[in-house]
Design an enzyme around this catalytic site. Structure first.
Site, PDB file in Angstrom:
ATOM      1  N   LYS A 131       0.839  -1.200   0.000  1.00  0.00           N
ATOM      2  CA  LYS A 131       0.000   0.000   0.000  1.00  0.00           C
ATOM      3  C   LYS A 131       0.876   1.253   0.000  1.00  0.00           C
ATOM      4  O   LYS A 131       1.570   1.529   0.971  1.00  0.00           O
ATOM      5  CB  LYS A 131      -0.917   0.071   1.220  1.00  0.00           C
ATOM      6  CG  LYS A 131      -1.940   1.198   1.046  1.00  0.00           C
ATOM      7  CD  LYS A 131      -2.638   1.608   2.312  1.00  0.00           C
ATOM      8  CE  LYS A 131      -1.866   2.591   3.137  1.00  0.00           C
ATOM      9  NZ  LYS A 131      -1.725   3.931   2.531  1.00  0.00           N
ATOM     10  N   SER A 179       5.624   6.485  10.614  1.00  0.00           N
ATOM     11  CA  SER A 179       5.870   7.158  11.883  1.00  0.00           C
ATOM     12  C   SER A 179       5.901   6.164  13.041  1.00  0.00           C
ATOM     13  O   SER A 179       5.307   5.083  12.977  1.00  0.00           O
ATOM     14  CB  SER A 179       4.789   8.206  12.115  1.00  0.00           C
ATOM     15  OG  SER A 179       3.541   7.573  12.168  1.00  0.00           O
ATOM     16  N   THR A 180       6.568   6.559  14.116  1.00  0.00           N
ATOM     17  CA  THR A 180       6.707   5.691  15.284  1.00  0.00           C
ATOM     18  C   THR A 180       5.361   5.359  15.937  1.00  0.00           C
ATOM     19  O   THR A 180       5.109   4.196  16.256  1.00  0.00           O
ATOM     20  CB  THR A 180       7.716   6.309  16.272  1.00  0.00           C
ATOM     21  OG1 THR A 180       9.002   6.323  15.629  1.00  0.00           O
ATOM     22  CG2 THR A 180       7.811   5.514  17.565  1.00  0.00           C
ATOM     23  N   GLY A 236       3.705   2.736  13.869  1.00  0.00           N
ATOM     24  CA  GLY A 236       4.467   1.493  14.010  1.00  0.00           C
ATOM     25  C   GLY A 236       4.127   0.761  15.299  1.00  0.00           C
ATOM     26  O   GLY A 236       3.957  -0.463  15.314  1.00  0.00           O
ATOM     27  N   GLU A 253      10.548   0.392  10.007  1.00  0.00           N
ATOM     28  CA  GLU A 253      11.450   1.538   9.785  1.00  0.00           C
ATOM     29  C   GLU A 253      10.671   2.777  10.190  1.00  0.00           C
ATOM     30  O   GLU A 253       9.763   3.196   9.479  1.00  0.00           O
ATOM     31  CB  GLU A 253      11.829   1.646   8.301  1.00  0.00           C
ATOM     32  CG  GLU A 253      12.494   0.419   7.711  1.00  0.00           C
ATOM     33  CD  GLU A 253      13.982   0.357   8.009  1.00  0.00           C
ATOM     34  OE1 GLU A 253      14.498   1.213   8.759  1.00  0.00           O
ATOM     35  OE2 GLU A 253      14.624  -0.576   7.494  1.00  0.00           O
ATOM     36  N   CYS A 299      13.422  10.473   6.971  1.00  0.00           N
ATOM     37  CA  CYS A 299      13.380   9.854   8.297  1.00  0.00           C
ATOM     38  C   CYS A 299      14.723   9.991   9.004  1.00  0.00           C
ATOM     39  O   CYS A 299      14.786  10.173  10.213  1.00  0.00           O
ATOM     40  CB  CYS A 299      13.021   8.388   8.160  1.00  0.00           C
ATOM     41  SG  CYS A 299      14.050   7.556   6.946  1.00  0.00           S
ATOM     42  N   GLU A 311      10.225  14.635  16.398  1.00  0.00           N
ATOM     43  CA  GLU A 311      10.456  14.649  14.955  1.00  0.00           C
ATOM     44  C   GLU A 311       9.531  15.670  14.298  1.00  0.00           C
ATOM     45  O   GLU A 311       8.321  15.604  14.460  1.00  0.00           O
ATOM     46  CB  GLU A 311      10.187  13.258  14.377  1.00  0.00           C
ATOM     47  CG  GLU A 311      10.493  13.169  12.904  1.00  0.00           C
ATOM     48  CD  GLU A 311      10.194  11.796  12.316  1.00  0.00           C
ATOM     49  OE1 GLU A 311       9.101  11.266  12.565  1.00  0.00           O
ATOM     50  OE2 GLU A 311      11.060  11.253  11.610  1.00  0.00           O
TER      51      GLU A 311
HETATM   52  P1  NAD Z   1       2.492   7.538   8.756  1.00  0.00           P
HETATM   53  O1  NAD Z   1       2.941   6.605   9.811  1.00  0.00           O
HETATM   54  O2  NAD Z   1       1.382   8.464   9.055  1.00  0.00           O
HETATM   55  O3  NAD Z   1       2.048   6.734   7.475  1.00  0.00           O
HETATM   56  C1  NAD Z   1       2.869   5.793   6.831  1.00  0.00           C
HETATM   57  C2  NAD Z   1       2.006   4.826   6.064  1.00  0.00           C
HETATM   58  O4  NAD Z   1       1.232   4.063   6.982  1.00  0.00           O
HETATM   59  C3  NAD Z   1       1.005   5.470   5.110  1.00  0.00           C
HETATM   60  O5  NAD Z   1       0.922   4.675   3.952  1.00  0.00           O
HETATM   61  C4  NAD Z   1      -0.300   5.409   5.894  1.00  0.00           C
HETATM   62  O6  NAD Z   1      -1.439   5.362   5.078  1.00  0.00           O
HETATM   63  C5  NAD Z   1      -0.145   4.099   6.642  1.00  0.00           C
HETATM   64  N1  NAD Z   1      -0.897   3.965   7.890  1.00  0.00           N
HETATM   65  C6  NAD Z   1      -1.377   4.947   8.705  1.00  0.00           C
HETATM   66  N2  NAD Z   1      -1.990   4.389   9.765  1.00  0.00           N
HETATM   67  C7  NAD Z   1      -1.883   3.045   9.645  1.00  0.00           C
HETATM   68  C8  NAD Z   1      -2.304   1.935  10.431  1.00  0.00           C
HETATM   69  N3  NAD Z   1      -2.937   2.099  11.586  1.00  0.00           N
HETATM   70  N4  NAD Z   1      -2.012   0.693   9.993  1.00  0.00           N
HETATM   71  C9  NAD Z   1      -1.339   0.498   8.842  1.00  0.00           C
HETATM   72  N5  NAD Z   1      -0.935   1.503   8.053  1.00  0.00           N
HETATM   73  C10 NAD Z   1      -1.186   2.764   8.452  1.00  0.00           C
HETATM   74  O7  NAD Z   1       3.791   8.314   8.294  1.00  0.00           O
HETATM   75  P2  NAD Z   1       3.921   9.375   7.137  1.00  0.00           P
HETATM   76  O8  NAD Z   1       3.453  10.691   7.655  1.00  0.00           O
HETATM   77  O9  NAD Z   1       3.347   8.888   5.874  1.00  0.00           O
HETATM   78  O10 NAD Z   1       5.518   9.385   6.927  1.00  0.00           O
HETATM   79  C11 NAD Z   1       6.352  10.083   7.757  1.00  0.00           C
HETATM   80  C12 NAD Z   1       6.978   9.187   8.809  1.00  0.00           C
HETATM   81  O11 NAD Z   1       7.635   8.080   8.221  1.00  0.00           O
HETATM   82  C13 NAD Z   1       8.042   9.898   9.599  1.00  0.00           C
HETATM   83  O12 NAD Z   1       7.859   9.641  10.960  1.00  0.00           O
HETATM   84  C14 NAD Z   1       9.333   9.285   9.098  1.00  0.00           C
HETATM   85  O13 NAD Z   1      10.382   9.343  10.003  1.00  0.00           O
HETATM   86  C15 NAD Z   1       8.933   7.918   8.770  1.00  0.00           C
HETATM   87  N6  NAD Z   1       9.844   7.330   7.782  1.00  0.00           N
HETATM   88  C16 NAD Z   1      10.759   6.409   8.193  1.00  0.00           C
HETATM   89  C17 NAD Z   1      11.651   5.847   7.291  1.00  0.00           C
HETATM   90  C18 NAD Z   1      12.676   4.847   7.728  1.00  0.00           C
HETATM   91  O14 NAD Z   1      13.249   4.187   6.878  1.00  0.00           O
HETATM   92  N7  NAD Z   1      12.935   4.704   9.001  1.00  0.00           N
HETATM   93  C19 NAD Z   1      11.590   6.213   5.950  1.00  0.00           C
HETATM   94  C20 NAD Z   1      10.648   7.146   5.555  1.00  0.00           C
HETATM   95  C21 NAD Z   1       9.767   7.699   6.494  1.00  0.00           C
END
Ligand code: NAD
Ligand code: MN
Length: 493
Positions: A196, A249-250, A253, A270, A304, A402
């Protein structure tokens, strides 16, 4: 004025060059509507729950996108299972590798189009997508293609089998690259996938689906479903998904880990970060300044592993800040498709609101809030000028949380011990940078840092053969390199 400062000649701003617009002219076939890719078929998705995907540099609608509900996710998982039990599961590693090579080559051939598409959907400058995102994505497929027929060597002589059907959810900051980090090792190891994309950046996955059709990848090996968090939760929580891979995001996760506890699914996470860049007094300062900018301002800080905390040795702090400000004042913000643009748009209104909220917090916490750029951002769309928060302390929210935007918190230190202590004083542990002329100091500092990745005299350097991932609240598991294969393999008993 310190004596060293008196000796130093005052620096002048080179000023913004007056450059004519130079837009990337590659036509992008933005489909009017993006549905899903299930069992080798592009399907439009249900009429209900469609949403508008916006161009962040204008705030205008780019196209519409479907959201997948549980039954659509179920169809995608069933297609992935069927592919695993069908031709893909029986195929030799050598043959699987050929498909990965074909995907990589096709990504290269269509690289210009993919870069322009990513830039329109995400808002990041064409220079980034053209020179980094797309070539690195293709490079990941090339790299893992080479592993597909050598898996026995990946496991020190033991035999591995695919884990099964992989559920993968990715963020918006590097859409095609994050997809490639997840798909390439999974396929090399013989798995099948339901991925997704992020709700704000579904475009390059849709184009990748075209490529998968062009290279005749067997139906169901890779499936894409679009939608928001609910769709992501349906993918990862599906009972027939064996392995969960999440980048985001954490907090999300953590919620996913709670939801799959006891299910028997394996997982890699990640998550977020709050990277520190430690600049020692003996560092090559001009290079370090470039590294700081690369670490936090390019990609609008949507990284990230961004170096969002600057830890500079006190004796050179003034000089570093002066040079940093001058350099930042030469950065051009605006039209992401323009080849001269350094700073693009913030990906969404939601993220813009988040960054602006932190700028308000920063205004009350920092002694000085400094913003600079060569020009003013366009009136429409979502923009934040590169920002320095000077005179902040370890306990400030802008130092601990963050922000995920072009905002750098500036702190100082006097001894290496203090630098390490401050850098490690974070719940995250994704990446750090260290700058010094002395190799022993680089190694000593790197070993003392609690981070999955430490760059020495550089920042944000990536190679498919090198593992990447975090410790502590930045997640677990590695992507890239032979390490990146392991989560996609199950050791044969
Ligand atoms: P997010 O956690 O809001 O969303 C990430 C993805 O998860 C999206 O596709 C979203 O639709 C999906 N999602 C949201 N809620 C969910 C749930 N309950 N169950 C399953 N999927 C769900 O993060 P974002 O705003 O899209 O991205 C930014 C974050 O990602 C930052 O915190 C950044 O640090 C992190 N990030 C980490 C890495 C890494 O490799 N460590 C890389 C890129 C981004
Ligand atoms: Mn978009």
């Amino acid at each position: 004025m310190s004596p060293t400062e008196q000796e130093r000649p005052r620096l002048k701003i080179a000023g913004a060059l007056d450059l004519a617009p130079s837009p990337e002219s590659c036509p992008v076939g933005v489909p009017e509507h993006i549905g899903h890719f299930i069992g080798g078929q592009k399907v439009p998705g249900r009429e209900e729950d469609r949403y508008d995907n916006l161009d962040p540099s204008t705030g205008k609608v780019l196209n519409t996108v479907s959201t997948a509900n549980e039954s659509e996710v179920d169809r995608a998982v069933k297609a992935a299972r069927a592919a695993l039990q069908g031709p893909w599961g029986k195929m030799s590693g050598l043959e699987r590798g050929k498909y990965l090579y074909r995907i990589a080559r096709r990504m290269q051939e269509r690289g210009r189009e993919l870069a322009a598409a990513e830039t329109r959907d995400n808002g990041k400058p064409i220079r980034e997508t053209r020179d980094f995102d797309i070539p690195t994505a293709a490079h990941h497929f090339f790299y893992y293609a080479g592993w597909a027929d050598k898996l026995d060597y990946a496991l020190a002589g033991r035999k591995g089998r695919p884990v099964g059907v992989c559920g993968q959810v990715i963020p918006w900051n590097f859409p095609l690259l994050m997809a490639s980090w997840k798909l390439a090792p999974a396929l090399a190891a013989g798995n099948t996938c339901v991925l997704k994309p992020s709700e704000t950046t579904p475009l390059t996955a849709a184009l990748l689906a075209d490529i998968l059709l062009e290279v005749d990848l067997p139906p169901g090996v890779i499936n894409f479903v679009n939608g928001f968090g609910q769709t992501g939760a349906a993918v990862l929580g599906h009972p027939d998904v064996d392995k969960v891979a999440f980048t985001g995001s954490t907090p999300v996760g953590r919620a996913i880990m709670r939801s799959i506890a006891g299910s028997g699914k394996s997982a890699t996470m990640e998550l977020g970060g709050k990277g520190a860049q430690i600049i020692y007094a003996d560092a090559a300062i001009d290079q370090a300044v470039e590294g700081i900018i690369n670490g936090i301002f390019f990609n609008q800080g949507h990284v990230c592993c961004a170096g969002s905390r600057l830890l500079v040795e006190e004796s050179i702090a003034e000089e570093v800040l002066e040079k940093l400000k001058l350099r930042v004042q030469a950065l051009r913000i605006g039209a992401p498709l323009d080849k001269n643009t350094d700073i693009g748009a913030i990906n969404s209104k939601k993220q813009l609101d988040t960054v602006n909220r932190y700028l308000e917090i920063g205004a009350s916490e920092a002694a000085e809030v400094w913003q600079g750029c060569a020009n003013d951002p366009p009136a429409e769309g979502y923009w934040v000028k590169p920002t320095l928060l000077i005179g902040v302390s370890q306990t400030d929210r802008v130092v601990r949380e963050e922000i995920f935007g072009p905002v750098l918190s500036v702190l100082t230190f006097r001894t290496p011990e203090e630098a390490v202590k401050k850098a490690n004083d974070s719940e995250y542990g994704l990446a750090c940078g260290v700058w010094s002329e002395k190799t022993s100091r680089l190694f000593e500092t790197a070993h003392a840092l609690n981070a999955g990745v430490v760059w020495a005299n550089g920042y944000n350097l990536f190679d498919p053969s090198s593992p990447f991932g975090g410790v502590r609240h930045s997640g677990f598991g590695r992507e890239g390199g032979v390490h990146g294969l392991h989560p996609y393999l199950r050791l044969e008993a």
